[in-house]
Design a protein around this motif. Structure first.
Motif, PDB file in Angstrom:
ATOM      1  N   GLY A   1       0.794  -1.218   0.000  1.00 55.84           N
ATOM      2  CA  GLY A   1       0.000   0.000   0.000  1.00 55.84           C
ATOM      3  C   GLY A   1       0.824   1.264   0.000  1.00 55.84           C
ATOM      4  O   GLY A   1       0.295   2.349  -0.232  1.00 55.84           O
ATOM      5  N   SER A   2       2.147   1.125   0.244  1.00 55.89           N
ATOM      6  CA  SER A   2       3.034   2.292   0.200  1.00 55.89           C
ATOM      7  C   SER A   2       3.911   2.292  -1.040  1.00 55.89           C
ATOM      8  O   SER A   2       4.663   3.241  -1.260  1.00 55.89           O
ATOM      9  CB  SER A   2       3.936   2.326   1.442  1.00 55.89           C
ATOM     10  OG  SER A   2       4.981   1.366   1.367  1.00 55.89           O
TER      11      SER A   2
ATOM     12  N   SER B   1      -1.049   9.717  -0.796  1.00 55.94           N
ATOM     13  CA  SER B   1      -1.783  10.334   0.298  1.00 55.94           C
ATOM     14  C   SER B   1      -0.842  11.198   1.146  1.00 55.94           C
ATOM     15  O   SER B   1       0.238  10.754   1.551  1.00 55.94           O
ATOM     16  CB  SER B   1      -2.408   9.243   1.172  1.00 55.94           C
ATOM     17  OG  SER B   1      -2.996   9.784   2.332  1.00 55.94           O
TER      18      SER B   1
ATOM     19  N   ASP C   1      -5.068  10.089   7.397  1.00 61.02           N
ATOM     20  CA  ASP C   1      -4.467   8.818   7.009  1.00 61.02           C
ATOM     21  C   ASP C   1      -3.568   8.375   8.157  1.00 61.02           C
ATOM     22  O   ASP C   1      -2.565   9.030   8.458  1.00 61.02           O
ATOM     23  CB  ASP C   1      -3.661   8.995   5.716  1.00 61.02           C
ATOM     24  CG  ASP C   1      -3.151   7.678   5.139  1.00 61.02           C
ATOM     25  OD1 ASP C   1      -2.979   6.715   5.913  1.00 61.02           O
ATOM     26  OD2 ASP C   1      -2.908   7.618   3.924  1.00 61.02           O
TER      27      ASP C   1
ATOM     28  N   ARG D   1      -1.442   6.025   8.499  1.00 61.61           N
ATOM     29  CA  ARG D   1      -0.160   5.400   8.185  1.00 61.61           C
ATOM     30  C   ARG D   1       0.994   6.366   8.454  1.00 61.61           C
ATOM     31  O   ARG D   1       0.881   7.570   8.232  1.00 61.61           O
ATOM     32  CB  ARG D   1      -0.143   4.934   6.722  1.00 61.61           C
ATOM     33  CG  ARG D   1      -1.156   3.846   6.419  1.00 61.61           C
ATOM     34  CD  ARG D   1      -1.194   3.500   4.934  1.00 61.61           C
ATOM     35  NE  ARG D   1      -1.733   4.589   4.128  1.00 61.61           N
ATOM     36  CZ  ARG D   1      -1.866   4.545   2.800  1.00 61.61           C
ATOM     37  NH1 ARG D   1      -1.481   3.458   2.137  1.00 61.61           N
ATOM     38  NH2 ARG D   1      -2.368   5.569   2.146  1.00 61.61           N
TER      39      ARG D   1
ATOM     40  N   GLY E   1       1.560   6.943   1.806  1.00 60.14           N
ATOM     41  CA  GLY E   1       1.397   5.737   1.000  1.00 60.14           C
ATOM     42  C   GLY E   1       0.580   6.063  -0.220  1.00 60.14           C
ATOM     43  O   GLY E   1       0.288   7.225  -0.520  1.00 60.14           O
TER      44      GLY E   1
ATOM     45  N   HIS F   1      -2.647   6.569  -2.411  1.00 61.05           N
ATOM     46  CA  HIS F   1      -4.024   6.977  -2.157  1.00 61.05           C
ATOM     47  C   HIS F   1      -4.969   6.259  -3.125  1.00 61.05           C
ATOM     48  O   HIS F   1      -5.944   5.637  -2.710  1.00 61.05           O
ATOM     49  CB  HIS F   1      -4.160   8.491  -2.329  1.00 61.05           C
ATOM     50  CG  HIS F   1      -5.578   8.982  -2.246  1.00 61.05           C
ATOM     51  ND1 HIS F   1      -6.440   8.974  -3.338  1.00 61.05           N
ATOM     52  CD2 HIS F   1      -6.292   9.510  -1.220  1.00 61.05           C
ATOM     53  CE1 HIS F   1      -7.625   9.457  -2.973  1.00 61.05           C
ATOM     54  NE2 HIS F   1      -7.565   9.794  -1.698  1.00 61.05           N
TER      55      HIS F   1
ATOM     56  N   GLY G   1      -5.551   4.559  -0.038  1.00 56.89           N
ATOM     57  CA  GLY G   1      -4.954   3.259  -0.311  1.00 56.89           C
ATOM     58  C   GLY G   1      -5.940   2.225  -0.805  1.00 56.89           C
ATOM     59  O   GLY G   1      -5.538   1.134  -1.223  1.00 56.89           O
TER      60      GLY G   1
END
Length: 322
Positions: A58-59, A85, A136, A138, A154, A156, A197
């Motif tokens: 996701g990143s 993001s 977000d 993360r 990460g 988006h 994500g």
């Protein structure tokens, strides 16, 4: 169908010069190079993976950089925008930062209640930074180049451009994504409970020409599967529904299955495990050229054909932030 992806795993694109690519994603965007390896299907070129400190699913934004590659053409049958993001208060900082390093940026737009800043990387790949109003959770890669309070969290979303939407909508539904909003010819789908994500936007542009995959375009978009047994089940379900997926391929850091959605974009289902620390420690990610076992006998020849990469010291600090 029981397929229910949690969201994006990675996006892979084509680039030109690998050093220029690394400089932009490490120094301008503040990501971390978490793996330096080669294209397993064409080991004469790098496969560079950028992400957060550990390269969590996701990143990840990854590249096949081919020196001297011609520019591609964006169009239908492609992912035409990759979005990252960032915190809601950071769009203005990013606008000033990108301008200060010579990146041409568009005006800040608001779409689906989110501020969006669009620009291109050195190869012409269309990128955007998106500030989600709910935030977000993360953590960013705190590397000292981009301040952590503004750092990328990460991926988006991605935008798929298609000439006709119905079959693409059906494929996204098969993957467990649901339509959550619509603005004129842009349709947003979300996996799981939504949020950064998990999104894919489908842009319907029937008069646009087909895209051509080369430098500055996306090669494929990968969606997350939690583990290998789940991936195998999903692959079987896709095959039973008439999709023609590849066999499960070993990419060392995840397992992959590829297939095309009806609009033309190449998609992948990638497992969350085993991850990028499978063959080097967290502190040393990206520092050395890593090869899969079947290419190790050719290491000397492969390494000799690859240009050297100069990484900033911040990519491998002596200690990682707590």
């Amino acid at each position: 169908m029981t397929i229910a992806t949690n969201g994006l795993h990675h996006v892979t694109a084509i680039a030109g010069d690998p050093q220029r690519n690394a400089d932009f994603y490490l120094k301008t965007l503040g990501l971390r190079l978490v793996k330096s390896t080669v294209n397993f299907d064409d080991p004469g070129t790098y496969h560079l993976y950028y992400g957060d400190e550990a390269g969590r699913p996701g990143s990840l934004m990854t590249f096949f950089p081919f020196r001297g590659a011609p520019r591609g053409r964006q169009g239908t049958g492609q992912a035409t925008t990759t979005s990252f993001s960032v915190p809601e208060h950071s769009i203005g900082w990013w606008y000033r930062h990108l301008e200060s390093v010579g990146v041409e940026v568009g005006r800040i737009q608001n779409r689906d209640g989110e501020d969006v800043l669009t620009f291109r990387d050195p190869d012409g790949l269309v990128l955007s930074l998106v500030a989600h109003p709910q935030g977000d959770p993360r953590a960013p890669w705190d590397n000292g180049i981009v301040p952590a309070e503004h750092g990328i969290r990460g991926l988006h979303s991605v935008t798929l451009s298609v000439s006709r939407e119905e079959a693409t909508f059906g494929m996204l539904n098969k993957l467990g994504l649901n339509l959550v909003s619509e603005q004129e010819n842009r349709f947003r789908f979300a996996a799981a409970d939504g949020g950064p994500g998990s999104f894919v936007d489908v842009l319907v542009t029937p008069r646009e020409p087909e895209g051509l995959v080369a430098a500055g375009t996306v090669h494929h978009v990968a969606w997350r599967a939690p583990d290998q047994p789940t991936q195998a089940t999903w692959r079987a379900e896709l095959a039973e529904s008439g999709v023609r997926p590849t066999s499960i391929l070993d990419r060392q850091y995840f397992r992959s299955v590829y297939f095309r959605e009806p609009g033309g974009t190449l998609l992948e289902i990638a497992t969350d495990d085993p991850g990028f620390t499978a063959d080097e420690p967290l502190l040393e990610l990206g520092r050395a050229l890593k090869l899969p076992p079947w290419l190790e006998p050719s290491r000397e020849q492969i390494a000799a054909g690859l240009p050297a990469l100069n990484l900033p010291a911040e990519n491998n600090p002596e200690e990682l932030p707590a």
